[in-house]
Design an enzyme around this catalytic site. Structure first.
Site, PDB file in Angstrom:
ATOM      1  N   VAL A  56       0.832  -1.211   0.000  1.00 55.08           N
ATOM      2  CA  VAL A  56       0.000   0.000   0.000  1.00 55.08           C
ATOM      3  C   VAL A  56       0.867   1.263   0.000  1.00 55.08           C
ATOM      4  O   VAL A  56       0.594   2.218  -0.737  1.00 55.08           O
ATOM      5  CB  VAL A  56      -0.982  -0.011   1.196  1.00 55.08           C
ATOM      6  N   GLY A 112      -0.928  -9.415  -3.918  1.00 58.43           N
ATOM      7  CA  GLY A 112      -0.878  -8.340  -2.917  1.00 58.43           C
ATOM      8  C   GLY A 112      -2.190  -8.165  -2.165  1.00 58.43           C
ATOM      9  O   GLY A 112      -2.436  -7.100  -1.598  1.00 58.43           O
ATOM     10  N   GLU A 142      -2.916 -10.446   3.923  1.00 59.16           N
ATOM     11  CA  GLU A 142      -2.144  -9.834   5.004  1.00 59.16           C
ATOM     12  C   GLU A 142      -0.776 -10.502   5.080  1.00 59.16           C
ATOM     13  O   GLU A 142      -0.593 -11.617   4.583  1.00 59.16           O
ATOM     14  CB  GLU A 142      -2.868 -10.038   6.341  1.00 59.16           C
ATOM     15  N   LYS A 182     -12.944  -5.194  10.422  1.00 62.46           N
ATOM     16  CA  LYS A 182     -13.686  -4.285   9.540  1.00 62.46           C
ATOM     17  C   LYS A 182     -15.147  -4.146   9.964  1.00 62.46           C
ATOM     18  O   LYS A 182     -15.692  -3.045   9.932  1.00 62.46           O
ATOM     19  CB  LYS A 182     -13.566  -4.775   8.099  1.00 62.46           C
TER      20      LYS A 182
HETATM   21  N1  HSE Z   1      -6.053  -8.689   3.361  1.00 61.17           N
HETATM   22  C1  HSE Z   1      -7.093  -7.744   3.159  1.00 61.17           C
HETATM   23  C2  HSE Z   1      -8.162  -8.381   2.290  1.00 61.17           C
HETATM   24  C3  HSE Z   1      -6.541  -6.501   2.536  1.00 61.17           C
HETATM   25  O1  HSE Z   1      -7.868  -9.407   1.664  1.00 61.17           O
HETATM   26  O2  HSE Z   1      -9.283  -7.887   2.233  1.00 61.17           O
HETATM   27  C4  HSE Z   1      -7.502  -5.349   2.451  1.00 61.17           C
HETATM   28  O3  HSE Z   1      -7.887  -4.915   3.720  1.00 61.17           O
END
Ligand code: HSE
Length: 406
Positions: free
Chosen positions: A12, A182, A185, A200
């Protein structure tokens, strides 16, 4: 020209530099000023970049520079991100972040500090990657009493489930591909075990219901228990299985929170959301249902959301006090056993007639395997479904799978 700093040069962080470089005209128009990255903080060196000379390893260089107005964090993890956020805000610098772990653990504290110091704490990229969801829920849907927020909140697991269940890819291959792209995590168990989606939904619940919710208080299940057989039953029924984060207003104004693979009816807009896409459905008492859909992970979508916050913080550095929620209140959480639920069960060892005794009024799906039954219960509480499952097991049944219905 205004000065900013970027913390972290991973997926990011490097994306932030790319967005700022490629779309400088658009960004500066939104910011209302020229934007310069004076520092990039990373332990590693990155020789050969046009901005290699701006790397620093010591955060105090950024903190002590009075010209740095905005600090953008994309390191991930709780520490040192929390310390850097607290110190930046305390020194009157706005702080913007894509770090959901930070916001889910310390959002109330950092919002209060930003309010006290008259600067911005912004985190659009922390939920839904590139999808604008924080700002529209907070501002445009503000006049609503929110009834429910539910969504596909993790791009990696949605990508894995799509690859596994639609294309027959193995779990490991799908995960490795998500890592290469990408999406995942650093420790992908945060994706697979549901912790990322949990952080989230806690952030969205705080926005919707005005209180901080801690991830450790939320029942959380990941995708490892999802089988191709369950997906086949879901498909026969016209639906699908998705990892869902859900926050619902329940009795007494309390909030029921959970993260789990759920059986999603085909009539739901969430059912067809595949690959790395996320979707967040918000139900307000005035507006009704609103759906936010887009790329939930990935370098440039997430970075663009961070840069949007950077521009907002540069244009309006004073605190937007309306983006705020209070500290956690344990009395706001509905105990899981009282939460309303409807369940999908796959059971062996008992026939339909026997199962009807434990799950009265259940709808049975056409069986795909001799000796097993799949059923959907009528609405109940989670506690009632737990009791029914225990009774069925005591009578010789074996619960092979169990998921709530969305
Ligand atoms: N690892 C997270 C996902 C990245 O796959 O949603 C975005 O927050």
């Amino acid at each position: 020209m205004k000065q900013i700093a970027v913390l972290g040069h991973g997926v990011v962080g490097s994306g932030i530099m790319e967005v700022l470089e490629k779309n400088r005209v658009q960004v500066e128009e939104k910011a209302g000023c020229g934007v310069e990255v004076r520092y990039v903080l990373d332990r590693r060196a990155f020789p050969g970049l046009p901005y290699s000379d701006r790397f620093v390893t010591d955060f105090s260089v950024i903190l002590e520079d009075p010209e740095v107005e905005v600090v953008a964090e994309a390191m991930g993890g709780l520490e040192p991100a929390f310390t850097y956020a607290r110190e930046s805000l305390s020194r009157g610098k706005s702080f913007v972040t894509s770090n959901k772990e930070l916001v889910a653990a310390k959002g109330d504290v950092l919002l209060a500090l930003a309010r006290e110091k008259g600067v911005r704490f912004l985190f659009e990229a922390s939920v839904g990657g590139g999808i604008p969801v924080i700002e529209p829920i907070h501002r445009s849907l503000g006049p609503n009493r929110i009834q429910q927020v539910a969504g596909i909140l993790n791009g990696t697991t949605n990508f894995i489930l799509t690859k596994m269940l639609r294309e027959g890819t193995s779990f490991q291959d799908a995960l490795e591909l998500a890592q290469r792209l990408g999406y995942a995590e650093r420790d992908p168990s945060a994706d697979v075990e549901g912790h990322d989606a949990c952080r989230k939904i806690c952030i969205l619940a705080a926005l919707a219901f005005g209180r901080h919710f801690y991830p450790e208080d939320v029942p959380t299940r990941g995708i490892t228990g999802v089988t191709a057989r369950d997906a086949a039953y879901a498909a026969r029924w016209g639906g699908s299985i998705k990892l869902i984060g859900r926050a619902r207003r329940g009795s007494g104004g309390r909030v029921a929170l959970e993260v789990s693979p759920m059986l999603v009816p085909g009539s739901s807009l969430l059912s067809g959301v595949g690959d790395v896409y996320n979707a967040v459905q918000v139900t307000g008492d005035m507006t009704g249902d609103v759906l936010f859909y887009g790329r939930g992970a990935g370098k440039l979508p997430t970075a663009a959301a961070v840069v949007g916050d950077i521009a907002a913080a540069l244009r309006e550095p004073g605190n937007d006090c309306s983006l705020f929620w209070g500290p956690a209140d344990p009395a706001m959480l509905l105990p899981p056993e009282e939460a309303p639920s409807q369940g999908y069960f796959r059971v062996s060892g008992l026939d339909r007639e026997e199962l009807e005794l434990f799950f009265p009024g259940a709808f049975f799906l056409e069986s795909l395997e001799e000796g097993e039954e799949a059923l959907i219960t009528p609405p109940a509480t989670q506690g009632e479904l737990d009791a029914a499952a225990r009774a069925a097991e005591a009578a010789g049944g074996r619960i092979l799978s169990r998921f709530p219905l969305l």
